[in-house]
Every structure is written in structure tokens, then in C-alpha cells.
Design an enzyme around this catalytic site. Structure first.
Site, PDB file in Angstrom:
ATOM      1  N   HIS A 279       0.837  -1.209   0.000  1.00 57.38           N
ATOM      2  CA  HIS A 279       0.000   0.000   0.000  1.00 57.38           C
ATOM      3  C   HIS A 279       0.867   1.253   0.000  1.00 57.38           C
ATOM      4  O   HIS A 279       0.606   2.221  -0.711  1.00 57.38           O
ATOM      5  CB  HIS A 279      -0.862   0.057   1.267  1.00 57.38           C
ATOM      6  CG  HIS A 279      -1.973  -0.932   1.271  1.00 57.38           C
ATOM      7  ND1 HIS A 279      -2.331  -1.671   0.175  1.00 57.38           N
ATOM      8  CD2 HIS A 279      -2.830  -1.292   2.256  1.00 57.38           C
ATOM      9  CE1 HIS A 279      -3.351  -2.447   0.479  1.00 57.38           C
ATOM     10  NE2 HIS A 279      -3.673  -2.241   1.748  1.00 57.38           N
ATOM     11  N   ARG A 355     -11.327  17.812  16.409  1.00 56.93           N
ATOM     12  CA  ARG A 355     -10.473  17.455  17.535  1.00 56.93           C
ATOM     13  C   ARG A 355     -10.317  18.677  18.456  1.00 56.93           C
ATOM     14  O   ARG A 355     -10.474  19.823  18.030  1.00 56.93           O
ATOM     15  CB  ARG A 355      -9.131  16.922  17.033  1.00 56.93           C
ATOM     16  CG  ARG A 355      -9.323  15.554  16.377  1.00 56.93           C
ATOM     17  CD  ARG A 355      -8.024  14.883  16.072  1.00 56.93           C
ATOM     18  NE  ARG A 355      -7.267  14.510  17.252  1.00 56.93           N
ATOM     19  CZ  ARG A 355      -7.415  13.372  17.912  1.00 56.93           C
ATOM     20  NH1 ARG A 355      -8.328  12.493  17.556  1.00 56.93           N
ATOM     21  NH2 ARG A 355      -6.644  13.106  18.947  1.00 56.93           N
ATOM     22  N   SER A 386      -5.618  10.634  25.350  1.00 60.74           N
ATOM     23  CA  SER A 386      -4.561  11.197  24.520  1.00 60.74           C
ATOM     24  C   SER A 386      -3.966  12.455  25.161  1.00 60.74           C
ATOM     25  O   SER A 386      -2.817  12.798  24.935  1.00 60.74           O
ATOM     26  CB  SER A 386      -5.106  11.522  23.138  1.00 60.74           C
ATOM     27  OG  SER A 386      -6.319  12.231  23.262  1.00 60.74           O
ATOM     28  N   TYR A 387      -4.771  13.156  25.976  1.00 59.32           N
ATOM     29  CA  TYR A 387      -4.266  14.362  26.637  1.00 59.32           C
ATOM     30  C   TYR A 387      -3.112  14.014  27.576  1.00 59.32           C
ATOM     31  O   TYR A 387      -2.060  14.637  27.543  1.00 59.32           O
ATOM     32  CB  TYR A 387      -5.397  15.026  27.423  1.00 59.32           C
ATOM     33  CG  TYR A 387      -4.916  16.186  28.262  1.00 59.32           C
ATOM     34  CD1 TYR A 387      -4.647  17.411  27.680  1.00 59.32           C
ATOM     35  CD2 TYR A 387      -4.712  16.035  29.632  1.00 59.32           C
ATOM     36  CE1 TYR A 387      -4.185  18.465  28.440  1.00 59.32           C
ATOM     37  CE2 TYR A 387      -4.248  17.085  30.400  1.00 59.32           C
ATOM     38  CZ  TYR A 387      -3.988  18.305  29.796  1.00 59.32           C
ATOM     39  OH  TYR A 387      -3.526  19.339  30.542  1.00 59.32           O
ATOM     40  N   ARG A 388      -3.323  13.000  28.374  1.00 60.52           N
ATOM     41  CA  ARG A 388      -2.269  12.634  29.340  1.00 60.52           C
ATOM     42  C   ARG A 388      -1.045  12.097  28.600  1.00 60.52           C
ATOM     43  O   ARG A 388       0.078  12.189  29.093  1.00 60.52           O
ATOM     44  CB  ARG A 388      -2.813  11.605  30.331  1.00 60.52           C
ATOM     45  CG  ARG A 388      -1.850  11.317  31.468  1.00 60.52           C
ATOM     46  CD  ARG A 388      -2.523  10.653  32.648  1.00 60.52           C
ATOM     47  NE  ARG A 388      -1.561  10.384  33.707  1.00 60.52           N
ATOM     48  CZ  ARG A 388      -1.235   9.168  34.132  1.00 60.52           C
ATOM     49  NH1 ARG A 388      -1.817   8.099  33.613  1.00 60.52           N
ATOM     50  NH2 ARG A 388      -0.335   9.012  35.074  1.00 60.52           N
ATOM     51  N   ARG A 389      -1.275  11.552  27.409  1.00 60.23           N
ATOM     52  CA  ARG A 389      -0.137  11.074  26.630  1.00 60.23           C
ATOM     53  C   ARG A 389       0.556  12.213  25.885  1.00 60.23           C
ATOM     54  O   ARG A 389       1.445  11.978  25.078  1.00 60.23           O
ATOM     55  CB  ARG A 389      -0.576   9.977  25.657  1.00 60.23           C
ATOM     56  CG  ARG A 389      -1.197   8.756  26.333  1.00 60.23           C
ATOM     57  CD  ARG A 389      -1.218   7.563  25.391  1.00 60.23           C
ATOM     58  NE  ARG A 389      -1.766   7.881  24.088  1.00 60.23           N
ATOM     59  CZ  ARG A 389      -3.055   7.861  23.775  1.00 60.23           C
ATOM     60  NH1 ARG A 389      -3.941   7.506  24.673  1.00 60.23           N
ATOM     61  NH2 ARG A 389      -3.444   8.184  22.557  1.00 60.23           N
ATOM     62  N   ASP A 398     -11.158  12.625  28.570  1.00 59.97           N
ATOM     63  CA  ASP A 398     -11.317  11.433  29.410  1.00 59.97           C
ATOM     64  C   ASP A 398     -10.916  11.769  30.839  1.00 59.97           C
ATOM     65  O   ASP A 398      -9.728  11.879  31.138  1.00 59.97           O
ATOM     66  CB  ASP A 398     -10.383  10.309  28.911  1.00 59.97           C
ATOM     67  CG  ASP A 398     -10.686   9.921  27.479  1.00 59.97           C
ATOM     68  OD1 ASP A 398     -11.733   9.310  27.259  1.00 59.97           O
ATOM     69  OD2 ASP A 398      -9.871  10.230  26.577  1.00 59.97           O
ATOM     70  N   ASP A 434     -15.927  11.987  29.011  1.00 60.25           N
ATOM     71  CA  ASP A 434     -16.208  10.795  29.818  1.00 60.25           C
ATOM     72  C   ASP A 434     -15.681  11.056  31.215  1.00 60.25           C
ATOM     73  O   ASP A 434     -14.536  11.488  31.369  1.00 60.25           O
ATOM     74  CB  ASP A 434     -15.454   9.567  29.280  1.00 60.25           C
ATOM     75  CG  ASP A 434     -15.978   9.114  27.943  1.00 60.25           C
ATOM     76  OD1 ASP A 434     -17.074   9.571  27.552  1.00 60.25           O
ATOM     77  OD2 ASP A 434     -15.300   8.310  27.286  1.00 60.25           O
ATOM     78  N   ASN A 457      -2.582  -1.033  26.124  1.00 55.30           N
ATOM     79  CA  ASN A 457      -3.546  -1.787  26.925  1.00 55.30           C
ATOM     80  C   ASN A 457      -3.604  -3.239  26.497  1.00 55.30           C
ATOM     81  O   ASN A 457      -3.620  -4.148  27.311  1.00 55.30           O
ATOM     82  CB  ASN A 457      -4.941  -1.165  26.815  1.00 55.30           C
ATOM     83  CG  ASN A 457      -5.041   0.107  27.634  1.00 55.30           C
ATOM     84  OD1 ASN A 457      -4.151   0.409  28.426  1.00 55.30           O
ATOM     85  ND2 ASN A 457      -6.106   0.854  27.444  1.00 55.30           N
TER      86      ASN A 457
HETATM   87  N1  DCP Z   1     -10.960   0.297  22.023  1.00 56.52           N
HETATM   88  C1  DCP Z   1     -10.384   0.982  23.002  1.00 56.52           C
HETATM   89  C2  DCP Z   1     -10.727   2.319  23.227  1.00 56.52           C
HETATM   90  C3  DCP Z   1     -10.101   3.000  24.277  1.00 56.52           C
HETATM   91  N2  DCP Z   1      -9.202   2.370  25.064  1.00 56.52           N
HETATM   92  C4  DCP Z   1      -8.513   3.083  26.158  1.00 56.52           C
HETATM   93  C5  DCP Z   1      -7.195   3.588  25.677  1.00 56.52           C
HETATM   94  C6  DCP Z   1      -7.477   4.985  25.308  1.00 56.52           C
HETATM   95  O1  DCP Z   1      -6.331   5.774  25.365  1.00 56.52           O
HETATM   96  C7  DCP Z   1      -8.480   5.380  26.361  1.00 56.52           C
HETATM   97  C8  DCP Z   1      -9.351   6.518  25.964  1.00 56.52           C
HETATM   98  O2  DCP Z   1     -10.064   6.199  24.784  1.00 56.52           O
HETATM   99  P1  DCP Z   1     -10.235   7.235  23.619  1.00 56.52           P
HETATM  100  O3  DCP Z   1     -11.059   6.594  22.575  1.00 56.52           O
HETATM  101  O4  DCP Z   1     -10.728   8.516  24.166  1.00 56.52           O
HETATM  102  O5  DCP Z   1      -8.768   7.349  23.017  1.00 56.52           O
HETATM  103  P2  DCP Z   1      -7.624   8.420  23.217  1.00 56.52           P
HETATM  104  O6  DCP Z   1      -7.937   9.340  24.336  1.00 56.52           O
HETATM  105  O7  DCP Z   1      -6.388   7.634  23.312  1.00 56.52           O
HETATM  106  O8  DCP Z   1      -7.605   9.198  21.855  1.00 56.52           O
HETATM  107  P3  DCP Z   1      -8.563  10.398  21.354  1.00 56.52           P
HETATM  108  O9  DCP Z   1      -7.688  11.588  21.214  1.00 56.52           O
HETATM  109  O10 DCP Z   1      -9.080   9.951  20.032  1.00 56.52           O
HETATM  110  O11 DCP Z   1      -9.651  10.595  22.362  1.00 56.52           O
HETATM  111  O12 DCP Z   1      -9.240   4.209  26.567  1.00 56.52           O
HETATM  112  C9  DCP Z   1      -8.876   1.037  24.820  1.00 56.52           C
HETATM  113  O13 DCP Z   1      -8.050   0.469  25.529  1.00 56.52           O
HETATM  114  N3  DCP Z   1      -9.472   0.362  23.793  1.00 56.52           N
HETATM  115 MN    MN Z   2      -9.749  10.370  24.500  1.00 54.55          MN
END
Ligand code: DCP
Ligand code: MN
Length: 519
Positions: A279, A355, A386-389, A398, A434, A457
Site C-alpha cells: 500500500h 479534535r 490522549s491528553y495525558r499522553r 477522558d 467521559d 492496553n
Molecule cells: N478500544 C479501546 C478504546 C479506548 N481504550 C482506552 C485507551 C485509550 O487511550 C483510552 C481513551 O479512549 P479514547 O477513545 O478517548 O482514546 P484516546 O484518548 O487515546 O484518543 P482520542 O484523542 O481519540 O480521544 O481508553 C482502549 O483500551 N481500547
Molecule cells: Mn480520549
């Protein structure tokens, strides 16, 4: 939550004010000059630091470490300077004009380099951290980290959360000082969370610095954007395996410090197998991917992906709605079978797709912390995901909540949740939020699960399984024997860990700071 919803809250400037006072006080306190080690790891460096976007406290720590380890700090960008550090290209250009920067012969790096050197105790290569400006002097587009959408619904579907619409406080923003939370909640109206009245304690020994930003270079947006669309399409089609493989590939590609010009350059990358490589080859030679074009031309795929993007609609509902004859969001609006959550997802469809800039999430975190403290002193409220990351933009907010007293928390299942929308004064858009409340004893597990990312995770869960445990956001349970099931015995208590670090350690997984969890 009820209490949180109806209390008047302080607006962000109020907090900014408080933070400024704090930093002034610190500045006035007598300071001990850090001793400099001429043979330290930063010796030879003459550094100019762009303070914008950095917490005052963090900046002081960096300055002190730099000087202690041999660097010299300049207050302006003079000829002697060898390194400029900034949070990102925006803050850099706000502080220094681009002509000055083009003439600058040294290196311009993101602060993350400093953090990583300090963490590893040695100088790490600079290439991955260089802040580039294109010929116009504008920040390179590639500095906006690639949105990695993931499906909250997938996760939420597994939760026993009742969806009840609570819109009556939508007008809260009138007074100019309230956060309004609306929509779906695991609580009936009038139900409130209450804990004891105990002062804050130190919950987690590890550092939790939400100010450090994760800024991958992402020189390959042409590829990651196409893959991102495939993630959404496959997810909507219910093909999680394929969706996840593109998702993982994006995470690898966005970190590459170079632009892929031939498929040979990606021979040994993790998560990129033969078909993904093909791809990539197609995208770099033709600029597009026929597979995506076919999908986009297919009415069924297009419609199901669109419906799947509505918050609250999963793959099977999307398919059912398609089979009912619906083809557009307007069709859905006239369908009486939608749940309350789905109706709200539809109502705020455009809002949610945007976003959220990091600073807004930070504001919201502060507002909630302030409100929480008023309602329940000592409550610990932090924003995960994602914020904490450290991501520069977030798909949603979250929030993870606990109280150090460790008592009277959570429902029977242990965790209280609220999935809904929020907004605050001056903010037009509704944002997805959330709220998750964890009893203190299992807080570390909630924190790990909701910080993510989902790749991490999965890895942790598999690792736990391989050691005879079951890991989820509520604990680490010894697996039951005899039933043939790998699942941990529900009802049996989780192993006890106070901090995330202890959980990582127990599982023998190398410790990762939150911003290192963008796997
Ligand atoms: N199928 C999933 C969805 C979420 N999560 C966990 C990891 C994510 O980091 C957290 C929060 O979910 P989000 O969907 O809000 O994902 P992020 O915060 O990481 O990204 P975004 O910026 O899209 O909200 O929950 C998980 O383990 N498996
Ligand atoms: Mn999130």
C-alpha cells in the site's frame, strides 16, 4: 455527578490568576544558584529556552538541570547560542521572528529531547527532535500530530452504563461561569457522588506531567491520512482486526523522522507487513490508494462508515440502518428508533468530529479540578487519554476521578461512569467527555486503562494473561482454574497496587511515562 453539574464553577482565567500568583511567590523566594558541572552531559551547550507553553515550574527545573549539567543559559538568542528549545513551532514563532531563525546556525529542538536525555541519563540523538520550519518560515504541517481516532463506543459498549439524557442544565453557560454537562449518564438524576471529607494525599509517586507534548514529526501525512480513513472504514464495517493493523501502522509511520520515498526504507519496521508495504509503495508512487478509492465509491461502505461515525452507533446498528434504506444523516434524524445517546451523537455530529486543542482540554481539566475541590475537598481529578499522553489535540476528554480516603466510592461494580458532552463559556462546540470514578484501591488500574493507548492496553492484558492473570480497568485478578476459562474470577479481589508503576513492575513491563505510551 449531580453536584458537579449544578455547582457554579470558576472560569479558567481565575485559575490562571492563581497559578501566576504562585509562580510570582516562587520567584521572590531566595534562590540557591545551582552548581554547574563543566563535565556534565550538557557541557558545551549554550541554550535559549522559549518559555511559551511551558509550566513555570517545569521551566525552572529544566533550567536548573541544564546548568547543573554544564550548559549555559542565555536570556536572548545571541550568536553564542547553540541550541534553542521550544514546545512546538507555534510557540517558537510567537517568540522569535522567522528571519532571525533562518539566520540561526544552531539547532532548534523540542523540549522532549531534554526530557528524554534527563530520563535516560545520556545525550540522545537530536534528529528525531528537530523543529523544522519550511521555506516560508511557517511551521511545517507535519508538526500537527496525526489524529489517531479510536472508537470509544467499542469500549463503552462493554460497560454497564445507562444512557439517560440530561439536557436541562444546557442553559448553565448563561451565567458565564458554569460548565454544562449534558446527555448520557450512568446516574439517575438526583443521584450524587459523595465521599468523605479528607484532605488530599500524595496518590501516585510517579511524575505526571501533562505539560509535556507528544510531537511526532509525521513526515508522511500522505500515508497516515489514507490509513486513518481505512481505520474508520474497517471499524465501521466491524472488522476490528484490519482496523487495528492500520491503526498500529500509523503510530509507527508518524514517528519516522524522514519522508518515505521508497518502500525499501521501511523494510524492517514493526507492524508493517507485506500488504501494508505494498500500500505504501502505491501511495508514494501514485499519491493514492485504489483500495480506499473503491471503498469510497461503494455506496454501502460509504454509508455504513458515515453512520459508524455517529457517536453511539456501532457496526451492527450502522448496517441495520443501511438495510432499512437510510443513506444520509438526515434520513437518520427522521428515524424514531434511535436511542437518546444516538440522537445526541447525531445532533452534535459536526462538533464531535473536530479534535479538541490541547489547551482547551487543559482548561476543562482545571475547571473540573476546581469544581471538584469545592464539592468534595481532596478529590483527585485528572484528564487521561490522549491528553495525558501529551497529544497536541484530543478526540475527547477522558476524566479519571478518585478520592484518597478510599471509602464510599463507586457503584456495586466499583466504577461510576458518565459519558456525555460538555461545553464552557466562550465555547461554541460541544465536546465529548467521559467521567470515570474509581475507588482509590483500583485507581491505578483505571489510570492505566484510560490513559492508553489501546495498543499498550492490549499488550499489558496479554502479558497479564501469559502470567495467569486477567487485567482490566478494575484490577488484576488471578485467573480461575477449572472452568477452562481464562477469565479472572469475578468477585475475587484484585491484587493491590497503589501506583501505575507498581502494576508495570509486577507485570515486568518497562515503565513508561504517560507521554511514552503512544505505541
Ligand atoms: N478500544 C479501546 C478504546 C479506548 N481504550 C482506552 C485507551 C485509550 O487511550 C483510552 C481513551 O479512549 P479514547 O477513545 O478517548 O482514546 P484516546 O484518548 O487515546 O484518543 P482520542 O484523542 O481519540 O480521544 O481508553 C482502549 O483500551 N481500547
Ligand atoms: Mn480520549
Amino acid at each position: 455527578m449531580q453536584a458537579l453539574k449544578h455547582r457554579p464553577l470558576a472560569s479558567p482565567w481565575f485559575l490562571v490568576e492563581a497559578i501566576n500568583k504562585e509562580s510570582k511567590r516562587r520567584k521572590m523566594a531566595p534562590k540557591k544558584k545551582p552548581e554547574s558541572d563543566p563535565s556534565g552531559m550538557f557541557s558545551g551547550m549554550v541554550v535559549f529556552l522559549v518559555p511559551k507553553g511551558v509550566q513555570v515550574r517545569r521551566l525552572q527545573i529544566w533550567k536548573e538541570r541544564l546548568v547543573r549539567m554544564g550548559a549555559v543559559i542565555e536570556e536572548r538568542l545571541c550568536k553564542r547560542v547553540t541550541h534553542v528549545f521550544a514546545m512546538n513551532s507555534d510557540t517558537l514563532l510567537q517568540q522569535l521572528d522567522r528571519e532571525r531563525l533562518t539566520r540561526f546556525k544552531g539547532r532548534v529542538l523540542i523540549y522532549q529531547w531534554l526530557e528524554d536525555c534527563l530520563k535516560s541519563g545520556e545525550i540522545v540523538p537530536e534528529d528525531m527532535y528537530v523543529l523544522n520550519l519550511n521555506s516560508q518560515g511557517k511551521p511545517e504541517k507535519s508538526w500537527d500530530p496525526q489524529p489517531c481516532q479510536s472508537d470509544p463506543q467499542q469500549l463503552h459498549n462493554n460497560k454497564k452504563t445507562k444512557y439517560t439524557e440530561i439536557i436541562n442544565n444546557e442553559s448553565n453557560d448563561q451565567g458565564g461561569k458554569n460548565v454544562s454537562l449534558l446527555s448520557t449518564s450512568s446516574h439517575e438524576e438526583g443521584d450524587s457522588l459523595s465521599y468523605g471529607n479528607i484532605r488530599p494525599q500524595h496518590l501516585d509517586s510517579e511524575s505526571d506531567d501533562s505539560s509535556s507534548s507528544y510531537c511526532p514529526p509525521d513526515q508522511n501525512k500522505n500515508i497516515t491520512e489514507i490509513f486513518g480513513k481505512l481505520v474508520t472504514i474497517y471499524r465501521a464495517l466491524g472488522d476490528d482486526r484490519r482496523s487495528f493493523s492500520y491503526y498500529k501502522a500509523i503510530a509507527v509511520i508518524e514517528k519516522l523522522p524522514y519522508k518515505i520515498e521508497s518502500a525499501d526504507q521501511i523494510n524492517n519496521l514493526p507492524s508493517i507487513g507485506k500488504s501494508l508495504k505494498d500500500h505504501i509503495q502505491e501511495i508514494i508512487t501514485s499519491g493514492k490508494l485504489s483500495k480506499l478509492e473503491h471503498f469510497e465509491a461503494d455506496e454501502k461502505v460509504r454509508t455504513i462508515s458515515l453512520f459508524g461515525e455517529v457517536w453511539g452507533i456501532g457496526p451492527s446498528t450502522a448496517l441495520k440502518l443501511y438495510e432499512k434504506g437510510h443513506r444520509s444523516l438526515d434520513d437518520l434524524r427522521n428515524d424514531g428508533s434511535l436511542t437518546n445517546a444516538q440522537k445526541l451523537g447525531l445532533k452534535y455530529f459536526d462538533d464531535i468530529r473536530e479534535r479538541i486543542p490541547r489547551h482547551e482540554v487543559q482548561d476543562m481539566e482545571h475547571i473540573l479540578q476546581k469544581a471538584g475541590e469545592e464539592v468534595l475537598p481532596g478529590v483527585v481529578i485528572i484528564c487521561g487519554g490522549s491528553y495525558r499522553r501529551g497529544k497536541a489535540t484530543c478526540g475527547d476528554i477522558d476524566i479519571i476521578i478518585t478520592h484518597p480516603d478510599g471509602q464510599r466510592q463507586g457503584s456495586d461494580s466499583g466504577v461510576d461512569t458518565y459519558f456525555g458532552f460538555c461545553t464552557y463559556p466562550g465555547q461554541e462546540l460541544r465536546r465529548r467527555i467521559d467521567l470515570k470514578v474509581y475507588p482509590r484501591q483500583i485507581y491505578a488500574f483505571g489510570l492505566i486503562a484510560w490513559t492508553g493507548n489501546d495498543v499498550l492496553n492490549r499488550r499489558l492484558r496479554l502479558l497479564a494473561e501469559s502470567k495467569g492473570f486477567r487485567l482490566d480497568d478494575t484490577g488484576l485478578f488471578p485467573a480461575t482454574h477449572g472452568s477452562g476459562s481464562k477469565r479472572g474470577a469475578k468477585g475475587s479481589a484484585s491484587l493491590k497496587f497503589n501506583t501505575e508503576k507498581e502494576v508495570f513492575h509486577f507485570l515486568d513491563f518497562p515503565w513508561l511515562e504517560p507521554h511514552e505510551r503512544n505505541l
